[in-house]
Design a protein around this motif. Structure first.
Motif, PDB file in Angstrom:
ATOM      1  N   VAL A 214       0.866  -1.176   0.000  1.00 26.16           N
ATOM      2  CA  VAL A 214       0.000   0.000   0.000  1.00 26.16           C
ATOM      3  C   VAL A 214       0.901   1.223   0.000  1.00 26.16           C
ATOM      4  O   VAL A 214       2.109   1.126   0.236  1.00 26.16           O
ATOM      5  N   GLN A 215       0.325   2.382  -0.263  1.00 25.57           N
ATOM      6  CA  GLN A 215       1.116   3.601  -0.332  1.00 25.57           C
ATOM      7  C   GLN A 215       0.591   4.620   0.664  1.00 25.57           C
ATOM      8  O   GLN A 215      -0.610   4.818   0.785  1.00 25.57           O
ATOM      9  N   GLY A 216       1.513   5.242   1.367  1.00 22.20           N
ATOM     10  CA  GLY A 216       1.161   6.313   2.283  1.00 22.20           C
ATOM     11  C   GLY A 216       1.753   7.626   1.802  1.00 22.20           C
ATOM     12  O   GLY A 216       2.763   7.636   1.098  1.00 22.20           O
ATOM     13  N   GLN A 217       1.124   8.714   2.179  1.00 18.83           N
ATOM     14  CA  GLN A 217       1.622  10.033   1.805  1.00 18.83           C
ATOM     15  C   GLN A 217       1.468  10.964   2.990  1.00 18.83           C
ATOM     16  O   GLN A 217       0.520  10.863   3.764  1.00 18.83           O
ATOM     17  N   GLY A 218       2.422  11.878   3.131  1.00 18.87           N
ATOM     18  CA  GLY A 218       2.356  12.844   4.220  1.00 18.87           C
ATOM     19  C   GLY A 218       3.113  14.108   3.895  1.00 18.87           C
ATOM     20  O   GLY A 218       4.007  14.115   3.051  1.00 18.87           O
ATOM     21  N   ASP A 219       2.732  15.172   4.567  1.00 17.28           N
ATOM     22  CA  ASP A 219       3.389  16.468   4.429  1.00 17.28           C
ATOM     23  C   ASP A 219       4.100  16.824   5.721  1.00 17.28           C
ATOM     24  O   ASP A 219       3.728  16.357   6.803  1.00 17.28           O
ATOM     25  N   GLY A 220       5.126  17.671   5.610  1.00 20.22           N
ATOM     26  CA  GLY A 220       5.842  18.137   6.785  1.00 20.22           C
ATOM     27  C   GLY A 220       6.671  19.361   6.458  1.00 20.22           C
ATOM     28  O   GLY A 220       6.897  19.689   5.288  1.00 20.22           O
ATOM     29  N   THR A 221       7.142  20.010   7.502  1.00 19.24           N
ATOM     30  CA  THR A 221       7.997  21.183   7.300  1.00 19.24           C
ATOM     31  C   THR A 221       9.430  20.772   6.999  1.00 19.24           C
ATOM     32  O   THR A 221      10.204  21.570   6.499  1.00 19.24           O
TER      33      THR A 221
ATOM     34  N   LYS B 107      -2.796   2.068   6.735  1.00 24.12           N
ATOM     35  CA  LYS B 107      -3.428   1.410   5.591  1.00 24.12           C
ATOM     36  C   LYS B 107      -3.046  -0.067   5.499  1.00 24.12           C
ATOM     37  O   LYS B 107      -3.857  -0.894   5.102  1.00 24.12           O
ATOM     38  N   ALA B 108      -1.797  -0.397   5.841  1.00 22.32           N
ATOM     39  CA  ALA B 108      -1.326  -1.788   5.747  1.00 22.32           C
ATOM     40  C   ALA B 108      -1.898  -2.668   6.847  1.00 22.32           C
ATOM     41  O   ALA B 108      -2.048  -3.871   6.684  1.00 22.32           O
ATOM     42  N   ASN B 109      -2.174  -2.057   8.006  1.00 20.95           N
ATOM     43  CA  ASN B 109      -2.737  -2.780   9.146  1.00 20.95           C
ATOM     44  C   ASN B 109      -1.850  -3.953   9.577  1.00 20.95           C
ATOM     45  O   ASN B 109      -2.323  -5.071   9.754  1.00 20.95           O
ATOM     46  N   CYS B 110      -0.541  -3.691   9.721  1.00 21.72           N
ATOM     47  CA  CYS B 110       0.421  -4.714  10.153  1.00 21.72           C
ATOM     48  C   CYS B 110       0.811  -4.479  11.609  1.00 21.72           C
ATOM     49  O   CYS B 110       0.771  -3.364  12.099  1.00 21.72           O
ATOM     50  N   SER B 111       1.276  -5.532  12.242  1.00 24.10           N
ATOM     51  CA  SER B 111       1.931  -5.335  13.532  1.00 24.10           C
ATOM     52  C   SER B 111       3.299  -4.708  13.241  1.00 24.10           C
ATOM     53  O   SER B 111       3.847  -4.862  12.143  1.00 24.10           O
TER      54      SER B 111
ATOM     55  N   LEU C 230       5.878  -5.099   9.777  1.00 26.23           N
ATOM     56  CA  LEU C 230       5.801  -3.978   8.852  1.00 26.23           C
ATOM     57  C   LEU C 230       7.122  -3.804   8.108  1.00 26.23           C
ATOM     58  O   LEU C 230       8.184  -3.737   8.714  1.00 26.23           O
ATOM     59  N   LYS C 231       7.045  -3.769   6.797  1.00 29.40           N
ATOM     60  CA  LYS C 231       8.215  -3.533   5.952  1.00 29.40           C
ATOM     61  C   LYS C 231       7.961  -2.277   5.131  1.00 29.40           C
ATOM     62  O   LYS C 231       6.913  -2.137   4.511  1.00 29.40           O
ATOM     63  N   MET C 232       8.927  -1.361   5.154  1.00 31.38           N
ATOM     64  CA  MET C 232       8.797  -0.088   4.450  1.00 31.38           C
ATOM     65  C   MET C 232       9.812   0.003   3.326  1.00 31.38           C
ATOM     66  O   MET C 232      10.929  -0.469   3.440  1.00 31.38           O
ATOM     67  N   ARG C 233       9.420   0.658   2.268  1.00 32.91           N
ATOM     68  CA  ARG C 233      10.359   1.068   1.235  1.00 32.91           C
ATOM     69  C   ARG C 233      10.903   2.432   1.657  1.00 32.91           C
ATOM     70  O   ARG C 233      10.493   2.980   2.673  1.00 32.91           O
ATOM     71  N   LYS C 234      11.788   2.980   0.862  1.00 34.34           N
ATOM     72  CA  LYS C 234      12.315   4.311   1.160  1.00 34.34           C
ATOM     73  C   LYS C 234      11.284   5.367   0.787  1.00 34.34           C
ATOM     74  O   LYS C 234      10.521   5.197  -0.163  1.00 34.34           O
ATOM     75  N   CYS C 235      11.278   6.452   1.537  1.00 33.25           N
ATOM     76  CA  CYS C 235      10.401   7.577   1.226  1.00 33.25           C
ATOM     77  C   CYS C 235      10.942   8.320   0.010  1.00 33.25           C
ATOM     78  O   CYS C 235      12.150   8.531  -0.105  1.00 33.25           O
ATOM     79  N   LEU C 236      10.044   8.711  -0.871  1.00 34.66           N
ATOM     80  CA  LEU C 236      10.377   9.571  -1.999  1.00 34.66           C
ATOM     81  C   LEU C 236       9.714  10.917  -1.726  1.00 34.66           C
ATOM     82  O   LEU C 236       8.503  10.986  -1.531  1.00 34.66           O
ATOM     83  N   CYS C 237      10.524  11.971  -1.676  1.00 35.56           N
ATOM     84  CA  CYS C 237      10.048  13.270  -1.207  1.00 35.56           C
ATOM     85  C   CYS C 237      10.352  14.377  -2.203  1.00 35.56           C
ATOM     86  O   CYS C 237      11.345  14.313  -2.923  1.00 35.56           O
TER      87      CYS C 237
ATOM     88  N   LYS D 223       5.894   3.238   0.173  1.00 35.57           N
ATOM     89  CA  LYS D 223       5.133   1.997   0.051  1.00 35.57           C
ATOM     90  C   LYS D 223       5.524   1.088   1.200  1.00 35.57           C
ATOM     91  O   LYS D 223       6.660   1.086   1.655  1.00 35.57           O
ATOM     92  N   CYS D 224       4.549   0.312   1.658  1.00 34.72           N
ATOM     93  CA  CYS D 224       4.822  -0.618   2.753  1.00 34.72           C
ATOM     94  C   CYS D 224       3.893  -1.818   2.635  1.00 34.72           C
ATOM     95  O   CYS D 224       2.978  -1.827   1.800  1.00 34.72           O
ATOM     96  N   GLY D 225       4.145  -2.789   3.443  1.00 33.96           N
ATOM     97  CA  GLY D 225       3.310  -3.979   3.481  1.00 33.96           C
ATOM     98  C   GLY D 225       3.698  -4.850   4.649  1.00 33.96           C
ATOM     99  O   GLY D 225       4.634  -4.555   5.399  1.00 33.96           O
ATOM    100  N   CYS D 226       2.958  -5.913   4.819  1.00 34.88           N
ATOM    101  CA  CYS D 226       3.196  -6.857   5.907  1.00 34.88           C
ATOM    102  C   CYS D 226       4.058  -8.005   5.389  1.00 34.88           C
ATOM    103  O   CYS D 226       3.787  -8.553   4.324  1.00 34.88           O
ATOM    104  N   SER D 227       5.077  -8.360   6.146  1.00 37.52           N
ATOM    105  CA  SER D 227       5.898  -9.494   5.748  1.00 37.52           C
ATOM    106  C   SER D 227       5.189 -10.812   6.008  1.00 37.52           C
ATOM    107  O   SER D 227       5.500 -11.818   5.417  1.00 37.52           O
ATOM    108  N   THR D 228       4.228 -10.802   6.898  1.00 35.44           N
ATOM    109  CA  THR D 228       3.404 -11.963   7.193  1.00 35.44           C
ATOM    110  C   THR D 228       1.951 -11.491   7.205  1.00 35.44           C
ATOM    111  O   THR D 228       1.668 -10.452   7.787  1.00 35.44           O
ATOM    112  N   PRO D 229       1.048 -12.209   6.576  1.00 38.84           N
ATOM    113  CA  PRO D 229      -0.348 -11.759   6.552  1.00 38.84           C
ATOM    114  C   PRO D 229      -0.915 -11.598   7.965  1.00 38.84           C
ATOM    115  O   PRO D 229      -0.573 -12.366   8.859  1.00 38.84           O
ATOM    116  N   VAL D 230      -1.739 -10.572   8.130  1.00 33.22           N
ATOM    117  CA  VAL D 230      -2.424 -10.357   9.403  1.00 33.22           C
ATOM    118  C   VAL D 230      -3.648 -11.247   9.421  1.00 33.22           C
ATOM    119  O   VAL D 230      -4.449 -11.232   8.491  1.00 33.22           O
ATOM    120  N   ALA D 231      -3.784 -12.040  10.490  1.00 32.04           N
ATOM    121  CA  ALA D 231      -4.921 -12.975  10.580  1.00 32.04           C
ATOM    122  C   ALA D 231      -6.178 -12.260  11.013  1.00 32.04           C
ATOM    123  O   ALA D 231      -6.196 -11.251  11.584  1.00 32.04           O
TER     124      ALA D 231
END
Length: 132
Positions: free
Chosen positions: A73-80, A96-100, A104-111, A124-132
């Motif tokens: 899934v993809q997350g987006q955020g703003d900051g100073t 959005k990923a709803n992982c423990s 939780l595995k993250m890719r690098k942020c593109l800013c 982008k991120c996702g779960c390395s193991t499915p959430v039951a």
């Protein structure tokens, strides 16, 4: 740079633009693609997308290959600052990923410069193991 080109290709393909060659070369075609992306996203079109190492911010592990069995899934955020924007993007992605936290595995942020606070990041991120 190939990460940035791949990121741009997802956006370009979804918006009717020709995709870039993912060769890692920062040439005029790639810079023009970055400028076009930034302008549509409300940025200043400075031709720069920065890759932020997510290990610099709280939580998650950097993933370079397959994230596992879950969909990304993809997350987006703003900051100073880039760090603040990346943290916001990671929090959005985590929700959005709803992982423990352990799975939780993250890719690098593109800013890039833009957004309401000065910087916008996507990750982008996702779960390395499915959430039951």
């Amino acid at each position: 740079m190939q990460e940035v080109q791949a990121f741009l290709n997802v956006w370009r393909g979804g918006n009717g633009f020709a995709t870039l060659v993912e060769d890692g070369v920062v040439g005029p075609v790639t810079v023009d693609a970055i400028n076009a992306f930034q302008e549509v996203q409300g940025g200043n079109g400075d031709g720069q997308i920065l890759v932020a190492d997510t290990s610099d911010v709280d939580g998650g592990q950097i993933a370079t290959g397959d994230l596992g069995t879950s969909d990304e899934v993809q997350g987006q955020g703003d900051g100073t600052t880039i760090k603040e924007a990346c943290e916001a993007a990671k929090a959005d992605c985590k929700e959005k990923a709803n992982c423990s936290q352990d799975n939780l595995k993250m890719r690098k942020c593109l800013c890039w410069r833009g957004g309401e606070l000065g910087f916008t990041c996507q990750v982008k991120c996702g779960c390395s193991t499915p959430v039951a």
